[in-house]
Design an enzyme around this catalytic site. Structure first.
Site, PDB file in Angstrom:
ATOM      1  N   HIS A 100       0.934  -1.113   0.008  1.00  0.00           N
ATOM      2  CA  HIS A 100      -0.108   0.128   0.077  1.00  0.00           C
ATOM      3  C   HIS A 100       0.958   1.300   0.028  1.00  0.00           C
ATOM      4  CE1 HIS A 100      -2.322  -2.940   2.391  1.00  0.00           C
ATOM      5  NE2 HIS A 100      -3.393  -2.258   2.051  1.00  0.00           N
ATOM      6  N   ASP A 103       2.270   1.709   3.280  1.00  0.00           N
ATOM      7  CA  ASP A 103       3.378   0.978   3.940  1.00  0.00           C
ATOM      8  C   ASP A 103       4.802   1.419   3.485  1.00  0.00           C
ATOM      9  OD1 ASP A 103       1.148  -0.636   4.133  1.00  0.00           O
ATOM     10  OD2 ASP A 103       1.678  -1.783   2.225  1.00  0.00           O
ATOM     11  N   GLU A 231     -10.904  -6.981  -4.002  1.00  0.00           N
ATOM     12  CA  GLU A 231     -10.775  -8.184  -2.992  1.00  0.00           C
ATOM     13  C   GLU A 231     -11.896  -8.081  -1.998  1.00  0.00           C
ATOM     14  OE1 GLU A 231      -6.855  -7.935  -0.863  1.00  0.00           O
ATOM     15  OE2 GLU A 231      -7.805  -8.523   0.809  1.00  0.00           O
ATOM     16  N   GLU A 267      -8.796 -13.739  -1.063  1.00  0.00           N
ATOM     17  CA  GLU A 267      -8.393 -13.921   0.297  1.00  0.00           C
ATOM     18  C   GLU A 267      -8.799 -15.125   1.104  1.00  0.00           C
ATOM     19  OE1 GLU A 267      -6.689 -10.825   2.856  1.00  0.00           O
ATOM     20  OE2 GLU A 267      -7.103 -11.898   4.729  1.00  0.00           O
ATOM     21  N   ASP A 295      -4.619 -13.880  -1.979  1.00  0.00           N
ATOM     22  CA  ASP A 295      -4.177 -13.447  -0.884  1.00  0.00           C
ATOM     23  C   ASP A 295      -3.921 -14.802   0.158  1.00  0.00           C
ATOM     24  OD1 ASP A 295      -3.386 -10.920  -1.415  1.00  0.00           O
ATOM     25  OD2 ASP A 295      -4.640  -9.956   0.167  1.00  0.00           O
ATOM     26  N   ASP A 306     -10.013 -11.261  11.352  1.00  0.00           N
ATOM     27  CA  ASP A 306      -9.172 -11.471  10.196  1.00  0.00           C
ATOM     28  C   ASP A 306      -7.802 -11.633  10.969  1.00  0.00           C
ATOM     29  OD1 ASP A 306      -8.402 -11.488   7.682  1.00  0.00           O
ATOM     30  OD2 ASP A 306      -8.548  -9.349   7.615  1.00  0.00           O
ATOM     31  N   ASP A 308      -5.194 -13.476   9.613  1.00  0.00           N
ATOM     32  CA  ASP A 308      -4.184 -13.119   8.617  1.00  0.00           C
ATOM     33  C   ASP A 308      -3.095 -14.059   9.075  1.00  0.00           C
ATOM     34  OD1 ASP A 308      -5.453 -11.521   7.073  1.00  0.00           O
ATOM     35  OD2 ASP A 308      -4.359  -9.802   7.843  1.00  0.00           O
ATOM     36  N   ASP A 338      -0.540 -12.488   2.208  1.00  0.00           N
ATOM     37  CA  ASP A 338      -1.174 -11.380   3.070  1.00  0.00           C
ATOM     38  C   ASP A 338      -1.228 -12.090   4.451  1.00  0.00           C
ATOM     39  OD1 ASP A 338      -2.269  -9.340   4.397  1.00  0.00           O
ATOM     40  OD2 ASP A 338      -3.756  -9.048   2.997  1.00  0.00           O
TER      41      ASP A 338
HETATM   42  C1  XLS Z   1      -7.302  -6.263   4.865  1.00  0.00           C
HETATM   43  C2  XLS Z   1      -7.017  -6.627   3.283  1.00  0.00           C
HETATM   44  C3  XLS Z   1      -5.893  -5.812   2.984  1.00  0.00           C
HETATM   45  C4  XLS Z   1      -5.566  -6.044   1.542  1.00  0.00           C
HETATM   46  C5  XLS Z   1      -4.893  -4.778   0.853  1.00  0.00           C
HETATM   47  O1  XLS Z   1      -8.105  -7.094   5.465  1.00  0.00           O
HETATM   48  O2  XLS Z   1      -6.492  -7.979   3.452  1.00  0.00           O
HETATM   49  O3  XLS Z   1      -4.493  -6.013   3.454  1.00  0.00           O
HETATM   50  O4  XLS Z   1      -5.336  -6.869   1.016  1.00  0.00           O
HETATM   51  O5  XLS Z   1      -5.546  -3.714   1.093  1.00  0.00           O
HETATM   52 CA    CA Z   2      -5.782  -9.142   1.710  1.00  0.00          CA
HETATM   53 CA    CA Z   3      -7.027 -10.135   5.680  1.00  0.00          CA
END
Ligand code: XLS
Ligand code: CA
Ligand code: CA
Length: 442
Positions: A100, A103, A231, A267, A295, A306, A308, A338
């Site tokens: 992003h 980032d 996404e 994702e 993702d 979430d 991740d 991700d």
């Molecule tokens: C958040 C998202 C984000 C996207 C990119 O939940 O996964 O990280 O992948 O903005």
């Molecule tokens: Ca993501």
């Molecule tokens: Ca996520």
């Protein structure tokens, strides 16, 4: 300057290796079918989780030990992150990364200053990219963290915020174009609502459609030929995210005449938040010709948010790879991790170990999926199950050559249809057999 002194280039050492800093299953040059693992898996590092994330959570502050944190000036730190990132990519042997805008460079006092900061970092990245095999899988902009986006960005009630968000996307498209991004991602951020009580649902959705058209037009104007990706995510941070899941997103794109310009970035953790499996979202995108990129992560079954996590569930990676192989690969897309290391995995080496775990998990998934498809193991089950549509009345239904009148006559004549078992337990046992034999093979 080196940021990961203790780590040498990660090598494939085979399934019996005890070295945590080696690949056990991911062997980039090894062919699975006609293509190498590297060609098929197209792994990417998420800049935010690996280089910007401090591992704080809602109950505790950051724990991450990161060598670039010795720089206190935000621009010095941002430059150090780029150096560290390219060292990380090379040592891990990973071909792609994603970021992003927020980032890679700190926000300035004005929007102009923010863009200037970004330009300095993008210049630096451009130099690194020239001397490296690494490529930018996708970039995007963060239109959700700063308080100005409290009511959303492209779906804000405030037209000034809409313009601000658009300005950042224009810049994001230019940056992607300069760095040769293969895709450009739109994740919903705060595009959604907290409550319908104060929301003009129709206006917000129409404005979002307009926003995407503006982006499509501008990309065309500057000759940026990246694949645009939506996404989906059902909730978090808003209670209802507009790109809820692939089916919602696809209906939205079709309504606003955008389906030719977008595909989906699926994702895993967002799929499970939506009450779907990862493979459901991939399948839904695939059968509609809309599967663009992935993702690659996983959620935790006990936590409803979430999380991740790095992917390690071999059933999920196998079934995901079945979908990806059936899609003929991901084209310009890839498998972007991700994913963030757990707050307790705060050492720099954990960043390597986590990616190794994810890459090995998808390598096993690829090998297993390839054999399942080669043998037609699932295809046979499915085609047998639907055989009634290949001839007789079933064929007429599929070909659209029947009518309710004829179907009623048929049902009256063939009263009491007979069904057959779906044999699901047997199929699951077969899947286990495929997985275990992949792990057995050296
Ligand atoms: C958040 C998202 C984000 C996207 C990119 O939940 O996964 O990280 O992948 O903005
Ligand atoms: Ca993501
Ligand atoms: Ca996520």
């Amino acid at each position: 300057m080196s940021y990961f002194d203790s780590v040498k280039k990660i090598q494939f050492a085979g399934s019996q290796s005890k070295d945590p800093l080696s690949f056990k299953f991911y062997n980039p040059a090894e062919k699975v079918g006609d293509l190498t693992m590297e060609e098929q898996l197209r792994f990417g590092v998420a800049y935010w989780h690996t280089f910007t994330e401090d591992l704080s959570d809602p109950f505790g502050s950051g724990t991450a030990i990161r060598p670039w944190d010795k720089f206190s000036d935000p621009m010095d730190k941002a430059k150090a992150r780029v150096e560290a990132a390219f060292e990380f990519f090379e040592k891990l042997g990973i071909p792609y990364f994603c970021f992003h805008d927020a980032d890679i460079a700190p926000e300035g006092a004005t929007l102009k200053e923010t863009f200037d900061n970004q330009d300095i970092i993008v210049d630096l990245m451009e130099d690194y990219l020239k001397d490296s095999k690494v490529k930018l899988l996708w970039n995007t902009v963060n239109n959700f963290t700063h308080p100005r986006f409290v009511h959303g960005a492209a779906t804000s009630n405030n037209a000034e915020v809409y313009a601000y968000a658009a300005a950042k996307v224009k810049k994001g498209l230019e940056v992607g174009n300069r760095l040769g991004a293969e895709n450009y991602v739109f994740w919903g951020g705060r595009e959604g609502y907290e409550s319908l009580l104060n929301t003009d649902l129709k206006l917000e959705l129409d404005n979002l459609g307009r926003f995407f058209h503006l982006a499509v037009d501008y990309a065309k104007e500057i000759g940026f030929d990246a694949q645009f990706l939506i996404e989906p995510k059902p909730m978090e941070p808003t209670t209802h995210q507009y790109d809820y899941d692939t089916a919602h997103g696809f209906a939205f794109l079709q309504k606003y005449g955008l389906e030719k310009h977008f595909k989906f970035n699926i994702e895993a953790n967002h799929a499970t938040l939506a009450g779907h499996t990862f493979e459901h979202e991939l399948r839904y995108a695939r059968i509609n010709g809309m599967l663009g990129s992935v993702d690659a992560n996983q959620g935790h079954p006990h936590l409803g948010w979430d999380t991740d996590e790095f992917p390690s569930d071999l059933y999920a990676t196998t079934l995901a790879m079945v979908e990806i192989l059936k899609n003929g690969g991901l084209g310009k897309g890839g498998l972007n991790f991700d994913a963030k290391v757990r707050r307790t995995s705060f050492e720099p080496e954990d960043l390597f170990k986590a990616h190794i775990a994810g890459m090995d998990s998808f390598a096993i998934g690829l090998k297993t999926a390839h054999r399942i498809i080669e043998d037609g193991a699932l295809d046979q089950v499915v085609s047998k199950r639907y055989a009634s549509f290949e001839s007789g009345i079933g064929q007429k239904i599929v070909e659209g050559t029947t009518s309710l009148k004829e179907l009623q006559e048929y049902a009256l004549k063939n009263d009491q249809p007979v069904n057959q078992s779906g044999h699901l337990e047997e199929i699951r046992a077969t899947l286990n057999q495929y997985l275990v034999t992949t792990l057995d093979s050296k």
